[in-house]
Every structure is written in C-alpha cells, then in structure tokens.
Write an enzyme that holds these catalytic residues in place. Sequence first.
Site, short mmCIF file in Angstrom:
data_model
loop_
_atom_site.label_atom_id
_atom_site.label_comp_id
_atom_site.label_asym_id
_atom_site.label_seq_id
_atom_site.Cartn_x
_atom_site.Cartn_y
_atom_site.Cartn_z
N ILE A 14 0.85 -1.20 0.00
CA ILE A 14 0.00 0.00 0.00
C ILE A 14 0.89 1.25 0.00
N ASP A 33 12.07 2.52 5.66
CA ASP A 33 11.62 1.11 5.64
C ASP A 33 12.81 0.22 5.98
N ASN A 34 12.54 -0.88 6.69
CA ASN A 34 13.63 -1.83 6.96
C ASN A 34 13.59 -3.01 5.97
N ASN A 37 9.56 -6.86 4.75
CA ASN A 37 8.56 -7.52 3.90
C ASN A 37 8.43 -6.81 2.56
N SER A 126 -7.26 -0.90 10.40
CA SER A 126 -7.87 -1.99 9.64
C SER A 126 -9.29 -2.21 10.12
N THR A 128 -10.36 -4.83 10.79
CA THR A 128 -10.27 -5.91 11.77
C THR A 128 -10.56 -5.40 13.18
N TYR A 150 -2.81 -9.52 15.92
CA TYR A 150 -2.63 -8.47 14.91
C TYR A 150 -3.66 -7.36 15.10
N LYS A 154 -3.49 -3.14 16.22
CA LYS A 154 -4.11 -1.99 15.54
C LYS A 154 -4.98 -1.21 16.52
N PHE A 179 -10.40 -1.71 4.37
CA PHE A 179 -11.10 -2.99 4.21
C PHE A 179 -10.15 -3.95 3.50
N LEU A 201 -6.89 -13.66 -0.25
CA LEU A 201 -7.59 -14.29 -1.38
C LEU A 201 -7.00 -13.91 -2.74
N GLY A 295 -11.51 -18.36 12.67
CA GLY A 295 -11.41 -16.90 12.88
C GLY A 295 -12.13 -16.08 11.82
P1 NAD Z 1 3.51 -4.56 3.50
O1 NAD Z 1 4.09 -5.65 4.34
O2 NAD Z 1 3.58 -4.70 2.03
O3 NAD Z 1 4.15 -3.16 3.90
C1 NAD Z 1 4.61 -2.88 5.20
C2 NAD Z 1 5.99 -2.25 5.07
O4 NAD Z 1 6.48 -1.92 6.38
C3 NAD Z 1 7.01 -3.19 4.43
O5 NAD Z 1 7.72 -2.49 3.43
C4 NAD Z 1 7.92 -3.58 5.58
O6 NAD Z 1 9.23 -3.86 5.14
C5 NAD Z 1 7.84 -2.34 6.45
N1 NAD Z 1 8.12 -2.58 7.88
C6 NAD Z 1 7.58 -3.52 8.69
N2 NAD Z 1 8.08 -3.39 9.94
C7 NAD Z 1 8.94 -2.34 9.92
C8 NAD Z 1 9.76 -1.73 10.89
N3 NAD Z 1 9.80 -2.18 12.16
N4 NAD Z 1 10.50 -0.66 10.53
C9 NAD Z 1 10.48 -0.19 9.25
N5 NAD Z 1 9.73 -0.75 8.28
C10 NAD Z 1 8.97 -1.81 8.61
O7 NAD Z 1 1.99 -4.38 3.98
P2 NAD Z 1 0.82 -3.51 3.35
O8 NAD Z 1 -0.23 -4.43 2.86
O9 NAD Z 1 1.37 -2.47 2.44
O10 NAD Z 1 0.25 -2.84 4.68
C11 NAD Z 1 0.66 -1.55 5.10
C12 NAD Z 1 -0.02 -1.23 6.41
O11 NAD Z 1 -1.44 -1.31 6.24
C13 NAD Z 1 0.32 -2.20 7.55
O12 NAD Z 1 0.43 -1.46 8.75
C14 NAD Z 1 -0.88 -3.11 7.60
O13 NAD Z 1 -1.08 -3.64 8.90
C15 NAD Z 1 -2.00 -2.17 7.21
N6 NAD Z 1 -3.16 -2.86 6.62
C16 NAD Z 1 -2.97 -3.72 5.58
C17 NAD Z 1 -4.07 -4.39 5.05
C18 NAD Z 1 -3.89 -5.39 3.94
O14 NAD Z 1 -4.76 -6.27 3.79
N7 NAD Z 1 -2.85 -5.30 3.12
C19 NAD Z 1 -5.35 -4.17 5.57
C20 NAD Z 1 -5.49 -3.27 6.63
C21 NAD Z 1 -4.38 -2.62 7.16
C1 WQD Z 2 -11.03 -12.98 2.18
C2 WQD Z 2 -12.08 -14.07 1.96
C3 WQD Z 2 -11.61 -16.06 3.21
C4 WQD Z 2 -7.91 -17.06 1.04
C5 WQD Z 2 -7.46 -10.12 6.13
C6 WQD Z 2 -7.15 -9.70 7.54
C7 WQD Z 2 -7.62 -8.30 7.79
C8 WQD Z 2 -7.07 -7.35 6.73
C9 WQD Z 2 -7.34 -7.84 5.36
C10 WQD Z 2 -5.00 -6.41 7.52
C11 WQD Z 2 -12.46 -14.80 3.25
C12 WQD Z 2 -11.52 -16.34 1.72
C13 WQD Z 2 -9.08 -16.44 1.47
C14 WQD Z 2 -8.00 -18.33 0.41
C15 WQD Z 2 -10.39 -18.26 0.66
N1 WQD Z 2 -5.64 -7.23 6.83
N2 WQD Z 2 -10.30 -17.03 1.29
N3 WQD Z 2 -9.24 -18.87 0.25
O1 WQD Z 2 -9.49 -12.51 6.14
O2 WQD Z 2 -11.04 -10.78 5.08
O3 WQD Z 2 -8.86 -10.08 5.94
O4 WQD Z 2 -6.86 -9.19 5.22
O5 WQD Z 2 -5.44 -5.59 8.30
O6 WQD Z 2 -7.20 -7.95 9.07
O7 WQD Z 2 -7.79 -10.61 8.43
O8 WQD Z 2 -8.93 -11.43 3.90
O9 WQD Z 2 -8.12 -12.18 1.71
O10 WQD Z 2 -7.58 -13.58 3.77
O11 WQD Z 2 -9.92 -13.51 2.91
O12 WQD Z 2 -11.49 -18.82 0.51
O13 WQD Z 2 -7.00 -18.93 0.05
O14 WQD Z 2 -11.50 -15.06 1.11
O15 WQD Z 2 -12.17 -17.15 3.89
O16 WQD Z 2 -13.82 -15.12 3.14
P1 WQD Z 2 -9.66 -11.30 5.32
P2 WQD Z 2 -8.54 -12.69 3.04
#
Ligand code: NAD
Ligand code: WQD
Length: 340
Positions: A14, A33-34, A37, A126, A128, A150, A154, A179, A201, A295
């Site tokens: 993101i 960034d470190n 990931n 999130s 969540t 997790y 948050k 979302f 997914l 979960g």
């Molecule tokens: P991502 O893992 O691709 O990005 C996170 C970045 O943070 C990575 O580049 C990682 O190297 C860096 N990082 C982690 N720990 C660090 C640290 N201690 N110091 C410096 N850098 C660090 O994940 P993303 O999907 O881009 O998510 C970004 C943010 O959004 C996260 O906080 C995540 O929890 C939140 N979020 C993600 C989702 C999702 O589904 N992708 C949904 C809701 C919230």
């Molecule tokens: C979506 C739907 C699964 C994988 C997670 C975190 C949430 C947020 C977003 C960070 C569900 C189904 C999934 C698969 C499947 N992240 N599924 N087969 O669980 O809604 O949310 O990511 O904040 O905190 O919990 O996302 O993409 O894992 O699942 O059937 O191989 O797809 O059961 O209904 P989720 P998801």
Amino acid sequence: MDNRILVTGGAGYIGSHTCVELLNAGYDIAVYDNFINSDPEACARVMQLCDKAFPVIEGDVRDTAHLTATLKAHNCKTVVHFAGLKAVGESSEDPVKYYDNNVAGSLSLLKAMQAAEATNIVFSSSATVYGEPEFLPYTEDHPLRATNPYGQTKLMIENILRDTHSANPQFRIAILRYFNPCGAHQSGRIGEAPKGVPNNLMPYIAQVATGQRDALNIWGNDYPTPDGTGIRDYIHVVDLAKGHVSAIAYILEHEGCLEVNLGSGRGASVLEVLKAFSKAVGRDLPSRIKARRPGDVAAYYANADKARALLNWQASRSLDEICADHWRWQSNNPNGYEGT
Ligand code: NAD
Ligand code: WQD
C-alpha cells in the site's frame, strides 16, 4: 530545507502505491523502511513511474534516534505510517513479535515525532478492529473489539493515538480503517509481492492463474450468504492510496483525531471474486471447497459515507478493474520484485 512527508513502510504494497499518488499530487516524500517484507526495487519503480527521485532511508521504526534524525534532516512535519507486520496467523503464533514491531514501533515513531516537532500523522488501521459484526455495514461508531493479536496491535495503536491527541491537541491525526486492499497500479510495474504462500484471497488466486498454485482453496461454502462463501469489501489499492492524499489534505486544514473507513461499500463473495479474476485471465481457474478457516466471519463491508462527506473521497474502481490490474502485475512479475 526540504519539507517532506515521511512514509514509513513506503516500500510495501500500500505504501508504494501511496507514494505514487503523493508524488502525483505534488508532495515531496521520503521513504523509511527496513525492507522486512518488501524490496527497495519498489521505490525505484515508483521513481520511474513518477519521473521523480526521493530519499529512501533503510531503518527500523523502533530505532527512535535514527527516526528522529531522519525527520529532522528532511524537515518532515507529516508522517504516513504504514510500517508494520500484517499476517494474522503469524500474529497468533508469535504475538510478542507483533506487539513489539507494531505497538513498540508506533510508540517509537510518536517519540521521534515529538522530538522533531512533527505533529501530523496518518495511520494504517484496519476493519479488523471492528471484530465480529454487530451490524453491517460497519460504520465508524461500531464497537471496537479485536479478535487476534494483529488486530489487538491496531486497536492499541488507535488508542495510543487518541490519547496522544487528547493530551496534545496540536497532533492532527487520521486513523484510516482499510477494508480488503487488492489490485495494482495500472502500469503493472508495482503491486503486491507476498513472501511465501499468500494468505489473502486475491494474491492466492493470482498465483493459481500463473500456475504457481494448483487450485484455490475456498474456505467454506456453508456461510449464511447468498452463495455460501465469505463476503468482503475489496478496495482497489489505487483508490486506497488516493484516500491517503485526501486524508493529508484534511488534517492539514482541520485539527482533531479523525477515524474513517476506507472501503468501497460493496461486498463480494469468494466465488464472485474467483469469477471476476477468471474473466480477467480469460479462462476458468480451478478451485476446491475446504472447511471454514478458523477466525473468519461470514461477511463484512464498509459504510463509506464518512469518507465521502469529510474527505470528498470514494472508491471508483470496480471488481473487474481490480482483477484486471492485479493480473497485469502478476503476469508481468510472477516472482514479484525478485531478480530485478
Ligand atoms: P507490507 O508488508 O507490504 O508493507 C509494510 C511495510 O512496512 C514493508 O515495506 C515492511 O518492510 C515495512 N516494515 C515492517 N516493519 C517495519 C519496521 N519495524 N521498521 C520499518 N519498516 C517496517 O503491507 P501492506 O499491505 O502495504 O500494509 C501496510 C499497512 O497497512 C500495515 O500497517 C498493515 O497492517 C495495514 N493494513 C494492511 C491491510 C492489507 O490487507 N494489506 C489491511 C489493513 C491494514
Ligand atoms: C477474504 C475471503 C476467506 C484465502 C485479512 C485480515 C484483515 C485485513 C485484510 C490487515 C475470506 C476467503 C481467502 C483463500 C479463501 N488485513 N479465502 N481462500 O481474512 O477478510 O482479511 O486481510 O489488516 O485484518 O484478516 O482477507 O483475503 O484472507 O480472505 O477462501 O486462500 O476469502 O475465507 O472469506 P480477510 P482474506
């Protein structure tokens, strides 16, 4: 002297898309960034896409002294804080790692911001934090109740930010509750590059499409939903990234601690996502029904009215566009940034 936005975690999924939108909106940025990931190549591609260079600082957000020096060196008064770990399953196996990285990391950032007199922060929360739905769609005043470590991190960080604002009203804060982010930049140059087997997914389906996985495991088809599979609110990562630009504009104009959903407001089932992705690829993708994943809840999606009213923001990209863009990225970069 520079006046940049510091983007922690800016090399991530993101974060990298948000860097593009911030640069396109005319902001100067620096990434911190470190790479735990992510890959620095993502930042290089953002620079190519926007034809603009920016500093990329390797560092851990838990290193308060380094972070303070970085904020001061670039005169950053605004931070977009993505840095964190996000794998729900791993957070249950190793909660200490998650509390340390996410909560201690955010505390360290706030200490650094206070030391550097930086008082604007946009935080990646999130959906969540809403836990088991008491009603749908979730509005921002739905009760908050995390159900895994997790999610707890948050919720804790949200509480720390709310308390920080109460004690120091000069802090301007936007808590953004995402979302289900998916899709990729339409160039196909940046996108999600999960390490190991994807949990989510859409990245999993994308690897089925390339042949890296044999079939999608559908976690349950006996939910009380129209087709029996889980329903979620999938939001295009570019729409999400634009939401951050709107949030920054808002907090620069308004005092306070804003909490806002960033979702599309529409739910899609696993089968609907699989069908849309198959359409993008041009053939039916294999799947099999498996037991429910522990979960998981049957359905959740956003009420996105607050973001529309306050931020003048709404998601505009359809599920078909999400899948087409995700597929372009995945087919051009089947191994993510590896080997580039
Ligand atoms: P991502 O893992 O691709 O990005 C996170 C970045 O943070 C990575 O580049 C990682 O190297 C860096 N990082 C982690 N720990 C660090 C640290 N201690 N110091 C410096 N850098 C660090 O994940 P993303 O999907 O881009 O998510 C970004 C943010 O959004 C996260 O906080 C995540 O929890 C939140 N979020 C993600 C989702 C999702 O589904 N992708 C949904 C809701 C919230
Ligand atoms: C979506 C739907 C699964 C994988 C997670 C975190 C949430 C947020 C977003 C960070 C569900 C189904 C999934 C698969 C499947 N992240 N599924 N087969 O669980 O809604 O949310 O990511 O904040 O905190 O919990 O996302 O993409 O894992 O699942 O059937 O191989 O797809 O059961 O209904 P989720 P998801």
